[in-house]
Design a protein around this motif. Structure first.
Motif, short mmCIF file in Angstrom:
data_model
loop_
_atom_site.label_atom_id
_atom_site.label_comp_id
_atom_site.label_asym_id
_atom_site.label_seq_id
_atom_site.Cartn_x
_atom_site.Cartn_y
_atom_site.Cartn_z
N GLY A 140 0.81 -1.22 0.00
CA GLY A 140 0.00 0.00 0.00
C GLY A 140 0.84 1.27 0.00
O GLY A 140 0.51 2.25 -0.68
N PHE A 191 -8.70 -9.67 -9.57
CA PHE A 191 -7.75 -10.25 -8.60
C PHE A 191 -6.56 -10.74 -9.41
O PHE A 191 -6.74 -11.33 -10.48
CB PHE A 191 -8.39 -11.41 -7.85
CG PHE A 191 -7.37 -12.28 -7.14
CD1 PHE A 191 -6.74 -11.83 -5.99
CD2 PHE A 191 -7.03 -13.54 -7.63
CE1 PHE A 191 -5.78 -12.61 -5.34
CE2 PHE A 191 -6.08 -14.33 -6.99
CZ PHE A 191 -5.46 -13.87 -5.84
N GLY A 240 -6.36 2.54 6.64
CA GLY A 240 -5.61 1.70 7.57
C GLY A 240 -6.20 1.83 8.96
O GLY A 240 -7.30 2.35 9.13
N VAL A 275 -2.15 -12.15 -9.24
CA VAL A 275 -0.91 -12.47 -8.54
C VAL A 275 0.22 -11.79 -9.30
O VAL A 275 0.29 -11.89 -10.54
CB VAL A 275 -0.68 -13.99 -8.45
CG1 VAL A 275 0.69 -14.30 -7.85
CG2 VAL A 275 -1.78 -14.64 -7.59
N ARG A 319 8.36 -3.90 5.53
CA ARG A 319 8.81 -5.25 5.23
C ARG A 319 9.93 -5.64 6.18
O ARG A 319 10.92 -4.91 6.32
CB ARG A 319 9.33 -5.21 3.81
CG ARG A 319 9.46 -6.45 3.03
CD ARG A 319 8.40 -7.45 3.05
NE ARG A 319 7.90 -7.82 1.75
CZ ARG A 319 6.62 -8.06 1.51
NH1 ARG A 319 5.72 -7.92 2.44
NH2 ARG A 319 6.24 -8.45 0.33
N VAL A 333 -5.81 -4.61 -0.40
CA VAL A 333 -4.84 -5.62 0.06
C VAL A 333 -5.42 -6.43 1.22
O VAL A 333 -4.72 -7.23 1.82
CB VAL A 333 -3.52 -4.95 0.53
CG1 VAL A 333 -2.94 -4.05 -0.56
CG2 VAL A 333 -3.71 -4.16 1.82
N1 LIG Z 1 -1.63 -11.25 -5.00
C1 LIG Z 1 -0.39 -10.81 -4.95
O1 LIG Z 1 0.33 -10.84 -5.94
C2 LIG Z 1 0.16 -10.27 -3.67
C3 LIG Z 1 1.38 -9.57 -3.70
C4 LIG Z 1 1.87 -9.01 -2.51
C5 LIG Z 1 1.15 -9.17 -1.33
N2 LIG Z 1 -0.02 -9.88 -1.35
C6 LIG Z 1 -0.83 -10.02 -0.11
O2 LIG Z 1 -1.34 -8.72 0.17
C7 LIG Z 1 -1.46 -8.53 1.56
C8 LIG Z 1 -0.77 -7.25 1.98
O3 LIG Z 1 0.63 -7.39 1.77
P1 LIG Z 1 1.65 -6.36 2.41
O4 LIG Z 1 2.99 -6.92 2.15
O5 LIG Z 1 1.34 -4.98 1.98
O6 LIG Z 1 1.31 -6.52 3.96
P2 LIG Z 1 1.58 -5.48 5.15
O7 LIG Z 1 2.90 -4.81 4.97
O8 LIG Z 1 1.30 -6.21 6.41
O9 LIG Z 1 0.46 -4.34 4.91
C9 LIG Z 1 -0.89 -4.55 5.13
C10 LIG Z 1 -1.43 -3.25 5.72
O10 LIG Z 1 -2.85 -3.34 5.80
C11 LIG Z 1 -3.25 -3.04 7.15
N3 LIG Z 1 -4.44 -3.81 7.46
C12 LIG Z 1 -4.63 -5.13 7.29
N4 LIG Z 1 -5.87 -5.49 7.68
C13 LIG Z 1 -6.46 -4.35 8.13
C14 LIG Z 1 -7.73 -4.04 8.65
N5 LIG Z 1 -8.67 -4.99 8.82
N6 LIG Z 1 -8.00 -2.76 8.99
C15 LIG Z 1 -7.09 -1.79 8.84
N7 LIG Z 1 -5.86 -2.01 8.34
C16 LIG Z 1 -5.54 -3.28 7.97
C17 LIG Z 1 -2.06 -3.47 8.00
O11 LIG Z 1 -2.10 -2.84 9.24
P3 LIG Z 1 -1.51 -3.66 10.52
O12 LIG Z 1 -0.05 -3.89 10.24
O13 LIG Z 1 -1.78 -2.74 11.66
O14 LIG Z 1 -2.27 -4.95 10.57
C18 LIG Z 1 -0.90 -2.99 7.11
O15 LIG Z 1 -0.64 -1.62 7.27
C19 LIG Z 1 -0.89 -9.79 2.21
O16 LIG Z 1 -1.97 -10.66 2.53
C20 LIG Z 1 -0.03 -10.40 1.12
O17 LIG Z 1 0.08 -11.80 1.24
C21 LIG Z 1 -0.53 -10.42 -2.48
#
Ligand SMILES: NC(=O)c1ccc[n+]([C@@H]2O[C@H](COP(=O)([O-])OP(=O)(O)OC[C@H]3O[C@@H](n4cnc5c(N)ncnc54)[C@H](OP(=O)(O)O)[C@@H]3O)[C@@H](O)[C@H]2O)c1
Length: 305
Positions: free
Chosen positions: A159, A250, A177, A252, A297, A213
């Motif tokens: 994000g 959606f 967030g 990947v 990260r 996300v």
């Molecule tokens: N499909 C694809 O190609 C792909 C690629 C990359 C990542 N992903 C997936 O995408 C997701 C996010 O990845 P990321 O690396 O950005 O993770 P991240 O660094 O943990 O970021 C997620 C953000 O969303 C916030 N968040 C999550 N749930 C929330 C909620 N219910 N309410 C408010 N804020 C919320 C988190 O806050 P907190 O830290 O406070 O929880 C964090 O700031 C993961 O599940 C990852 O596996 C998929």
């Protein structure tokens, strides 16, 4: 060589151990990378490709981690475009041993040259988050100047890059967030912030693009905000609802050398800052999987340059 491995799916992160593994084999068009820094996704032990190869066969013991930055140690048969000793960064294949290891085999096309003035710990935070943000915003949602975009999880790894890229193209960015993320999200350049803990968080009006996300209810409620011709793009899960007069996507993330080169150039010039959280040594990678750290990260430093 030393690597983090996992054998038992049922054991989950508890099964991650520091192990001695044979040096990886370089197939055609492969590069053996001496890993300096690596990134992982906390949920990757739930992904099918962590446990099986592309034919669906068991491939344990598995080395997790799909982001890396390092130097080219050797080239496979017929590999061109990169040379031994060169600094590189990129993505490891989902269904192959990954980056939490001193050496890993990666297809050359998944890697890009890393400029000398970008630290490996910064570069290792860029491939998945940077490519995911770019592909979601521009390849799938076709975001352009003047449009309104709602970026969920805007303080997170993906994000935070999506916010910066969307601002640079001239979009109006609404970041979301938890309440505590407000300052970080506005500091990244978002014009406004929405606390997803507020009951009426979805009263932000119509948007052209939703970049999600999180999935679930957050995705469903924000999909309803997408205006005519707009797109809800999610990296969390296949959507169950669609915008009334728009698209839901959606996807990947895919490797893309040319885009990695572009993202690295943005980092060099100060236009893009990946969210690096804590940096920990390889021996602590198993603990890093389970311990939640503040935004950014978690990077595993495998070797000094
Ligand atoms: N499909 C694809 O190609 C792909 C690629 C990359 C990542 N992903 C997936 O995408 C997701 C996010 O990845 P990321 O690396 O950005 O993770 P991240 O660094 O943990 O970021 C997620 C953000 O969303 C916030 N968040 C999550 N749930 C929330 C909620 N219910 N309410 C408010 N804020 C919320 C988190 O806050 P907190 O830290 O406070 O929880 C964090 O700031 C993961 O599940 C990852 O596996 C998929």
């Amino acid at each position: 060589m030393r690597a983090i491995t996992v054998r038992d799916r049922a054991a989950g992160v508890g099964g991650l151990t520091l192990t001695d593994l044979p040096y990886p084999h370089a197939a055609e068009n492969d590069v053996i990378v001496r890993v300096h820094a690596a990134g992982f996704t906390p949920g990757e032990l739930d992904w099918p490709a962590t446990w099986t190869d592309r034919a669906g066969r068991d491939r344990t013991p598995t080395v997790p981690g799909h982001e890396l930055s390092g130097t080219v140690a050797a080239l496979g048969y017929g590999t061109t475009g990169l040379s031994v000793g060169q600094r590189v960064f990129g993505m490891a294949d989902w269904a192959r041993d990954g980056s939490l290891a001193e050496f890993t085999a990666v297809e050359a096309r998944n890697l890009a040259p890393l400029p000398a003035d970008i630290d490996h710990t910064v570069a290792a935070a860029l491939p998945i988050s940077g490519l995911t943000a770019w592909q979601g915003l521009f390849d799938h949602a076709h975001l352009t100047t003047g449009q309104r975009v709602l970026v969920h999880g805007a303080a997170g790894a993906v994000g935070s890059i999506a916010v910066q890229l969307a601002r640079e193209v001239g979009a109006y960015v609404i970041g979301t967030g938890r309440a505590g993320a407000r300052d970080a999200v506005l500091g990244l350049g978002a014009q406004s912030f929405v606390d997803l803990g507020a009951a009426d968080w979805d009263s932000v009006g119509e948007v052209d693009v939703v970049f999600d996300v999180i999935g679930g209810d957050v995705l469903a409620r924000s999909t309803a905000l997408v205006g005519p011709g707009g797109t809800a793009v999610t990296i969390a899960e296949p959507p169950t609802v669609r915008p009334k007069d728009g698209r839901a996507v959606f996807f990947v993330v895919e490797p893309d050398r040319a885009r990695l080169v572009d993202l690295a150039e943005r980092v060099r010039s100060g236009r893009l800052t990946p969210a690096v959280g804590v940096v920990r040594p390889l021996a602590e990678a198993a603990d890093a999987f389970v311990r939640r750290h503040p935004a950014g990260r978690t990077i595993i430093q495998v070797a000094d340059e």
